[in-house]
Scaffold this active site. Structure first.
Site, PDB file in Angstrom:
ATOM      1  N   ASN A 123      39.840 -60.337   3.381  1.00 37.28           N
ATOM      2  CA  ASN A 123      40.829 -59.261   3.404  1.00 37.28           C
ATOM      3  C   ASN A 123      40.685 -58.338   2.194  1.00 37.28           C
ATOM      4  OD1 ASN A 123      42.289 -59.931   5.822  1.00 37.28           O
ATOM      5  ND2 ASN A 123      43.171 -61.674   4.725  1.00 37.28           N
ATOM      6  N   ARG A 125      38.242 -56.824   1.231  1.00 40.54           N
ATOM      7  CA  ARG A 125      37.378 -55.680   1.540  1.00 40.54           C
ATOM      8  C   ARG A 125      38.178 -54.415   1.817  1.00 40.54           C
ATOM      9  NH1 ARG A 125      32.490 -57.302   5.501  1.00 40.54           N
ATOM     10  NH2 ARG A 125      31.571 -55.588   4.327  1.00 40.54           N
ATOM     11  N   ASP A 142      28.300 -54.016   4.244  1.00 40.80           N
ATOM     12  CA  ASP A 142      27.773 -55.291   3.763  1.00 40.80           C
ATOM     13  C   ASP A 142      26.723 -55.028   2.695  1.00 40.80           C
ATOM     14  OD1 ASP A 142      29.381 -56.673   5.478  1.00 40.80           O
ATOM     15  OD2 ASP A 142      27.791 -57.287   6.855  1.00 40.80           O
ATOM     16  N   ASP A 144      23.700 -56.186   2.575  1.00 43.17           N
ATOM     17  CA  ASP A 144      22.318 -56.282   3.033  1.00 43.17           C
ATOM     18  C   ASP A 144      21.990 -55.248   4.101  1.00 43.17           C
ATOM     19  OD1 ASP A 144      23.850 -57.312   5.055  1.00 43.17           O
ATOM     20  OD2 ASP A 144      22.833 -59.257   5.168  1.00 43.17           O
ATOM     21  N   ARG A 183      30.206 -53.693  19.204  1.00 43.58           N
ATOM     22  CA  ARG A 183      30.490 -54.929  19.907  1.00 43.58           C
ATOM     23  C   ARG A 183      31.588 -54.647  20.932  1.00 43.58           C
ATOM     24  NH1 ARG A 183      26.449 -55.751  17.667  1.00 43.58           N
ATOM     25  NH2 ARG A 183      25.842 -57.520  16.328  1.00 43.58           N
ATOM     26  N   ASN A 240      36.579 -65.134   8.538  1.00 48.02           N
ATOM     27  CA  ASN A 240      35.891 -64.403   9.595  1.00 48.02           C
ATOM     28  C   ASN A 240      36.873 -63.393  10.176  1.00 48.02           C
ATOM     29  OD1 ASN A 240      34.133 -63.642  11.690  1.00 48.02           O
ATOM     30  ND2 ASN A 240      33.523 -65.751  12.120  1.00 48.02           N
ATOM     31  N   CYS A 241      36.365 -62.452  10.930  1.00 47.80           N
ATOM     32  CA  CYS A 241      37.152 -61.595  11.836  1.00 47.80           C
ATOM     33  C   CYS A 241      37.908 -60.463  11.155  1.00 47.80           C
ATOM     34  CB  CYS A 241      38.139 -62.415  12.666  1.00 47.80           C
ATOM     35  SG  CYS A 241      37.362 -63.752  13.608  1.00 47.80           S
ATOM     36  N   GLU A 242      37.646 -60.191   9.862  1.00 48.07           N
ATOM     37  CA  GLU A 242      38.334 -59.063   9.233  1.00 48.07           C
ATOM     38  C   GLU A 242      37.957 -57.744   9.892  1.00 48.07           C
ATOM     39  OE1 GLU A 242      34.423 -58.605   7.312  1.00 48.07           O
ATOM     40  OE2 GLU A 242      35.595 -60.277   8.094  1.00 48.07           O
ATOM     41  N   ASP A 243      36.702 -57.625  10.361  1.00 46.98           N
ATOM     42  CA  ASP A 243      36.287 -56.403  11.028  1.00 46.98           C
ATOM     43  C   ASP A 243      36.987 -56.241  12.368  1.00 46.98           C
ATOM     44  OD1 ASP A 243      34.955 -58.639  11.975  1.00 46.98           O
ATOM     45  OD2 ASP A 243      32.984 -57.685  12.073  1.00 46.98           O
TER      46      ASP A 243
END
Length: 350
Positions: A123, A125, A142, A144, A183, A240-243
């Site tokens: 979170n 981010r 990200d 990378d 996605r 996971n799943c913040e996006d």
């Protein structure tokens, strides 16, 4: 004390220490969130955010990837449209000497601001630190992934073009997320839950935080809305799943699905289709893939993200995600992440 009892006592002490560290980390995250939201709320009368430039927020965690993170941050800082680059370091255990300017060759360029997060929470981010953000648009990325100069300019222009006029004077413009990596989701009727899927040809409902452009006001909505507290707790629980949650927030605010853009090229060191020896910043490709902010995880990863969609829907009591069709493209076809294969940079799906 018998050996078995000593062993059990040792395991108990290790468990208690781990729980204590988790409690401190969780408390630090809550305090950081509250401070950022309070600061953002006090800047209502501050100077307007610049509409002509972009702030880039890059998240990092792995010390092994610091050389690559430094190179990626420097490339963003050199772009003429980028006003500021903020590296959010989410690994609380990293010693300061590794992050300071000149430390073991991994210091950051002068134009790059380093901010240490209070916890590894994803979170973080989206925290709306007003001292970091002076632009209306923010790119979240990200560590990378790096779009080339044209791709970055194209994505920013697409975001500008899709801004909606505010409903009231003085209110921020609202618009959909813009990104390179789509996605989708669909309702699995046989299981009575939502499923997370790859984008269908011509249809998608989410873009990933590998790289996305969004309005700075969405950071405040994501981080500071009491209605989303339980959903943010899911992100912390699953790491996971913040996006996905940000896609929920953006769709709810804009009433529209995201915008997929295709232009230029995007180097993607974390894509598993890279050759094993195709690293960056002095790392081998296997290491680059293995220490990402979230592992690929195979089928379990897709299952977990479908569970997140289902849980977010249950928490909010509505499904704001909307499908988008088509894309804003220069002249390219297919997802444009670039991977190293056979000593050459080619599109990852080739």
């Amino acid at each position: 004390m018998p050996p078995r009892s000593r062993h059990l006592l040792f395991l108990l002490l290790v468990l208690l220490a781990a729980l204590a560290r988790a409690a401190v980390s969780h408390g630090g995250a809550e305090e950081e969130e509250a401070a950022a939201c309070a600061a953002a709320n006090r800047t209502g009368g501050a100077a307007p955010l610049r509409p002509d430039r972009l702030t880039v927020l890059v998240s990092g965690y792995s010390e092994r990837r610091l050389p690559l993170l430094r190179a990626v941050a420097a490339a963003y800082a050199a772009h003429p449209l980028v006003l500021a680059v903020v590296v959010l370091w989410c690994n609380p255990s990293t010693p300061d000497r590794l992050l300071r300017r000149g430390g073991v060759g991994v210091g950051f360029p002068p134009r790059v601001k380093l901010r240490r997060a209070a916890s590894p929470s994803l979170n973080s981010r989206f925290l709306p630190h007003p001292s970091d953000i002076r632009t209306a648009a923010v790119a979240v990325a990200d560590d990378d992934v790096l779009p080339d100069a044209f791709a970055l300019s194209f994505a920013f222009a697409a975001w500008q073009q899709h801004q909606q006029q505010p409903a009231a004077a003085g209110s921020p413009a609202t618009g959909p997320l813009v990104g390179f990596f789509p996605r989708s989701h669909h309702l699995d009727l046989t299981r009575g839950r939502w499923a997370y899927t790859a984008a269908e040809p011509g249809r998608y409902s989410m873009v990933l935080t590998k790289f996305m452009v969004l309005g700075a006001d969405l950071l405040y909505r994501y981080s500071c809305s009491p209605e989303l507290a339980a959903a943010r707790a899911v992100v912390d629980r699953e790491r996971n799943c913040e996006d996905i949650l940000m896609n929920f927030v953006a769709a709810e605010e804009s009433g529209a699905g995201p915008v997929l853009v295709e232009a230029g090229g995007i180097r993607d060191w974390g894509d598993p289709r890279n050759d094993a020896n195709a690293g960056g910043g002095g790392e081998d490709g296997g290491a680059m893939r293995d220490v990402g902010l979230s592992a690929t995880g195979g089928l379990g990863h897709w299952e977990k993200r479908g569970e997140c969609i289902t849980e977010f829907h249950q928490i909010l009591g509505r499904m704001p995600l909307r499908y988008s069709y088509g894309k804003v493209a220069e002249a390219t076809v297919g997802e444009q992440g670039l991977c190293s294969k056979g000593g050459r940079l080619v599109r990852c799906d080739e």
